[in-house]
Design an enzyme around this catalytic site. Structure first.
Site, PDB file in Angstrom:
ATOM      1  N   GLU A   1      26.142  18.154  -9.290  1.00  0.00           N
ATOM      2  CA  GLU A   1      25.212  17.029  -9.229  1.00  0.00           C
ATOM      3  C   GLU A   1      24.088  17.350  -8.251  1.00  0.00           C
ATOM      4  OE1 GLU A   1      28.642  13.533  -9.715  1.00  0.00           O
ATOM      5  OE2 GLU A   1      27.630  13.834  -7.796  1.00  0.00           O
TER       6      GLU A   1
ATOM      7  N   LYS B   1      21.857  16.973  -5.128  1.00  0.00           N
ATOM      8  CA  LYS B   1      22.089  16.403  -3.792  1.00  0.00           C
ATOM      9  C   LYS B   1      20.768  15.824  -3.306  1.00  0.00           C
ATOM     10  CE  LYS B   1      23.940  17.234   0.810  1.00  0.00           C
ATOM     11  NZ  LYS B   1      23.015  16.288   1.420  1.00  0.00           N
TER      12      LYS B   1
ATOM     13  N   ARG C   1      26.538   5.324   5.925  1.00  0.00           N
ATOM     14  CA  ARG C   1      27.648   6.272   5.989  1.00  0.00           C
ATOM     15  C   ARG C   1      28.531   6.044   7.206  1.00  0.00           C
ATOM     16  NH1 ARG C   1      26.216  12.035   5.797  1.00  0.00           N
ATOM     17  NH2 ARG C   1      28.255  12.371   6.705  1.00  0.00           N
TER      18      ARG C   1
ATOM     19  N   LYS D   1      31.675  19.324  -7.592  1.00  0.00           N
ATOM     20  CA  LYS D   1      32.875  18.504  -7.458  1.00  0.00           C
ATOM     21  C   LYS D   1      33.903  18.879  -8.514  1.00  0.00           C
ATOM     22  CE  LYS D   1      30.130  14.552  -5.844  1.00  0.00           C
ATOM     23  NZ  LYS D   1      29.765  13.138  -6.071  1.00  0.00           N
TER      24      LYS D   1
END
Length: 664
Positions: free
Chosen positions: A319, A321, A342, A478
Site C-alpha cells: 500500500e 505510505k 497516533r 503487509k
C-alpha cells in the site's frame, strides 16, 4: 527527597526483563515476592483509606535506585499492601504512580504552571514568592523546594492526613476547574493540599501537579507492577513458586499489556481486575468505539529484495505510505464521531470538515465503525497530495470549518470494528473487505489507499517508484493473514520508504535531552542539541548524536522557546550519556524530533543500543539533520534501542543486496 543524580548512570549489560519467564532474575524476583508479607506493611488501620504518605514514601524509595527490577518490585509490593488493606484504593494508586489522572484520550491533564504553584506554596508555608523562586532556580526542582519549605506553624486544628483517593480526587478537580477566577480557585485547592501535607508528601504533590514525578517510573513498569500484584494477591500467587510463579507473572503482564493497548483506561481495567482477575480480563475489557486502540506500527526495510526475502512463502500486499497524520476515526451507535491521533489524543475538534463529511463516505447500513486512516493535506483543484509541512499549518483548536484553508483528504487502510464486531483478531484481507463494504470513495475527500498484490521484483520496484511520484513516502507491505496488533511494531507490516537508498533506511524519532548555547549567528538560541533514543527495557534515554544541521533561523528560535521551559539542573538518572558529552543545558524528555542521517556507526561516545551490536560501545548517527517536530508522539514512543540496532544491521544487509546485484 533525593535530587536527580548529576552524573548519568552507565551499565555494561542490560538487565534481563522481569517477564523473561525462566530467566534467573525473574525467578529470583518471584521468590522474593513470596517472602513479602503485605499485611505486615499496613501501618494504618486495615480497611481505612490508604494514606498518601505511604505512596509518597514508596516514590522516595524508587527515586533512590536506578535498577528497573528493584523499582518494579517496590511498586508491586506497594500495590499488594493496598490490596491487602483496601482494594478500592488501588485505582487511585495506579493513576498517581502513572502520573496521570484520567485516560489519555480524555485529554484531561494537570500541568499547572510554575507561577501558580509558587504562589500556592508561598501562601501555604508563609514564605515570600521571591525566596521560593530563588530556591527553585538553584535546586532545579520545585518538589524539593516544597519539601524543604514545610510550614513550622502549629495549628489548633490540624487538617486530616492526605489519602491516596483524596489526592486523586483533588487533582481531578484542579484539572477540570475553569471559568472566571479559575486560577484563584485552583490555587486555593493546591494550598489546601500543601497545608495538609506531611514529610515528603508536599514534594510529590508539587511534582504531580507539574506533570513530572522525576523518579524514572515509566508506564510500562506501572502496568507490570499492577499485573504482578493482582497475581500475587490471588490464589495463583499463593500456590505457585519459583519458575512456575515467574512464568505466571510474565504471562499476566503480557495479558495486561495487550488489554491496555486495546482498552487504554484504568477506570475499566482496575475494577475488572479486582472482580475477575487476570484470567477474566480479556473477556471483560474489550475494544469498543469511543476508546482508541494504540496503533499498529511497521518495521523499516532496506529495499524490495529484503521484503521478498522476509515474505518468501507468505501472501502479502503493498500500500502507498502517505505522509500525513495518523487518524483513527470512531463512529458510535449514538452517532457520535471521534478522531484520535497516533498517541491517542482526541483530535476531533481539529477536523470539523472530516466530521461533517463522514456521512458522505459511510454506506447506509453502517451503525458503528472504527477505521485507521492517514489524514493528508490535499489540493482539490489540482487533485494532488501536498507535503506534510502544509498539513502542520492547520490549527489544533477552535477550528471554524468555513475558515479552513488547508483541505484534508482521508486515505483509509484498515477497519478495526464494524457494526458491533471487533475485527482486531481478523486477518488483514477480511478487515480490508469490511473497509470496502462500509465506505465509498469521494473524490478529493475520502480514498482507499492505493494497493497492489504482486511477487514480481520489477513490478514492486515500479510500484515503489509510482508511490514516490504521487508524493507519498513509499510503501507499506503487509501480510494478508496478519491480525491487527495494537502498539506493536510488527514484522507483519514493513516500511519501504524512498529514503532507503539514501543511507539510513528510515528517519528516526529522537528526544532532545541537552543543548549547547549558540555562538555567532546562533547567539541567543541553542546551536546544537543532544538527542537520545528510548531504551524500553531499561526505561532510559540513550544518547545517539549531537545535531546542528537542518535548522533554519526561524526553527532554531521556535525550538529554543519550546525547550526553555523544560530546562533542568543536570542529567536525569535515567539518561545514559558518556562523560565526554557535556551540554551547556539539560532538558526534561518532553519532545520528539524526526531526524535523518547518512548512516549509523559504532561509537565509543554515544550509548544508543549499547551491548546490542558491540559488547562495550553504542551506536551513533553520522551526519544527522533535523526534519521536523513530531507533536503526535510522546517521548516514550521515540525510536527505541532495538530499532537502532536493526537500522545498523540493515545497512550491512543493504550493502550485501547491492553487491549481489539484487537491488538498486
Amino acid at each position: 527527597m533525593p535530587k536527580a543524580k548529576a552524573k548519568a548512570k552507565t551499565k555494561a549489560k542490560k538487565e534481563e526483563p522481569a517477564t523473561a519467564g525462566l530467566g534467573d532474575k525473574s525467578v529470583e524476583a518471584a521468590e522474593r515476592y513470596l517472602e513479602y508479607d503485605p499485611v505486615s506493611k499496613v501501618t494504618w488501620k486495615l480497611g481505612d483509606a490508604t494514606p498518601y504518605l505511604y505512596l509518597a514514601n514508596i516514590f522516595e524509595s524508587i527515586a533512590e535506585t536506578t535498577k528497573r527490577l528493584e523499582i518494579a518490585e517496590l511498586l508491586t509490593n506497594a500495590f499488594r499492601t493496598i490490596l491487602a488493606s483496601k482494594p478500592t484504593d488501588l485505582l487511585a494508586a495506579v493513576y498517581l504512580a502513572s502520573n496521570t489522572i484520567h485516560p489519555q484520550h480524555e485529554g484531561i491533564d494537570l500541568g499547572i504552571g510554575d507561577a501558580t504553584l509558587i504562589k500556592a506554596l508561598a501562601e501555604a508555608t508563609g514564605r515570600k514568592d521571591e525566596s521560593i523562586k530563588n530556591d527553585y532556580k538553584e535546586a532545579g526542582d520545585l518538589g524539593s523546594v516544597a519539601m524543604a519549605s514545610r510550614s513550622t506553624q502549629r495549628m489548633m486544628f490540624p487538617p486530616p492526613p492526605l489519602t491516596v483517593t483524596g489526592v486523586l480526587k483533588e487533582f481531578r478537580a484542579i484539572a477540570t476547574t475553569d471559568g472566571e477566577k479559575s486560577v484563584d480557585r485552583k490555587k486555593g485547592m493546591i494550598k489546601k493540599l500543601l497545608v495538609s501535607a506531611r514529610e515528603c508528601e508536599a514534594g510529590y504533590v508539587i511534582r504531580s501537579l507539574q506533570g513530572k514525578l522525576r523518579i524514572g517510573l515509566a508506564q510500562q513498569t506501572v502496568t507490570q507492577s499492577l499485573a504482578h500484584a493482582i497475581v500475587l494477591h490471588g490464589d495463583a500467587g499463593k500456590k505457585k513458586k519459583g519458575a512456575e510463579l515467574a512464568d505466571a507473572l510474565g504471562a499476566a503482564f503480557d495479558v495486561l499489556k495487550q488489554v491496555f493497548s486495546e482498552c487504554p483506561t484504568f477506570d475499566q481495567i482496575v475494577p475488572a481486575l479486582l472482580e475477575v482477575g487476570i484470567e477474566g480480563l480479556q473477556e471483560r475489557c474489550k475494544f469498543t468505539p469511543g476508546v482508541p486502540v494504540k496503533p499498529m506500527l511497521a518495521k523499516p526495510t532496506t529495499g524490495v529484495s529484503e521484503v521478498l526475502k522476509r515474505f518468501e512463502d507468505i501472501a502479502f500486499t503493498c500500500e502507498y505510505k502517505y505522509d500525513g497524520e495518523r487518524a483513527q476515526i470512531h463512529l458510535q451507535e449514538n452517532g457520535k464521531v471521534s478522531i484520535f491521533s497516533r498517541n491517542q489524543e482526541d483530535n476531533t475538534a481539529k477536523f470539523p470538515d472530516l466530521i461533517n463529511g463522514l456521512k458522505r463516505y459511510i454506506k447506509p447500513h453502517v451503525k458503528s465503525v472504527v477505521i485507521d486512516c492517514e489524514a493528508v493535506a490535499y489540493d482539490r483543484e489540482q487533485n494532488k497530495i501536498l507535503p506534510f509541512q502544509i498539513l502542520s499549518t492547520r490549527g489544533k483548536k477552535n477550528i471554524v470549518e468555513s475558515e479552513i484553508k488547508v483541505k484534508v483528504a482521508l486515505y483509509a487502510f484498515d477497519c478495526l470494528y464494524l457494526n458491533g464486531e471487533p475485527l482486531l483478531r481478523e486477518p488483514m484481507h477480511k478487515r480490508r473487505e469490511a473497509l470496502y463494504s462500509a465506505f465509498q470513495e469521494v473524490p478529493g475527500e475520502f480514498f482507499f489507499v492505493t494497493e497492489k498484490t504482486s511477487r514480481d521484483i520489477d513490478e514492486l520496484q515500479g510500484f515503489l517508484d509510482e508511490s514516490i511520484a504521487e508524493n507519498t513516502e513509499g510503501l507499506i507491505v503487509k501480510t494478508l493473514d496478519a491480525t491487527y496488533e495494537p502498539s506493536k511494531r510488527s514484522l507483519n507490516w514493513l516500511k519501504l520508504k524512498k529514503d532507503y537508498m539514501e543511507g539510513c533506511g528510515d528517519s528516526l524519532d529522537l528526544v532532545p535531552i541537552g543543548a549547547w548555547l549558540g555562538r555567532g549567528k546562533r547567539t541567543g538560541v541553542y546551536g546544537a542539541y543532544l538527542l537520545a533514543c528510548f531504551d524500553e527495557d531499561g526505561e532510559e534515554y540513550q544518547s545517539i548524536c549531537k545535531i546542528g544541521t537542518g535548522f533554519s533561523e526561524v526553527i532554531l528560535e521556535e525550538l529554543a522557546n519550546a525547550m526553555n521551559p523544560h530546562v533542568i539542573d543536570g542529567p536525569r538518572s535515567y539518561y545514559k550519556v558518556s562523560d565526554a558529552m557535556k551540554p551547556d543545558v539539560w532538558f526534561e524528555p518532553k519532545q520528539v524530533w524526526e531526524v535523518k542521517a547518512a548512516d549509523l556507526s559504532i561509537s565509543p561516545v554515544h550509548q544508543a543500543a549499547c551491548g546490542l551490536v558491540d559488547p562495550q560501545k553504542g551506536i551513533a548517527l553520522r551526519f544527522p539533520r533535523f526534519l521536523r517536530r513530531r507533536d503526535d508522539k510522546e517521548p516514550e514512543m521515540a525510536t527505541n534501542s532495538e530499532q537502532v540496532a536493526e537500522f545498523y544491521n540493515a545497512q550491512a544487509n543493504k550493502q550485501e543486496f547491492n553487491a549481489n546485484g539484487d537491488d538498486d
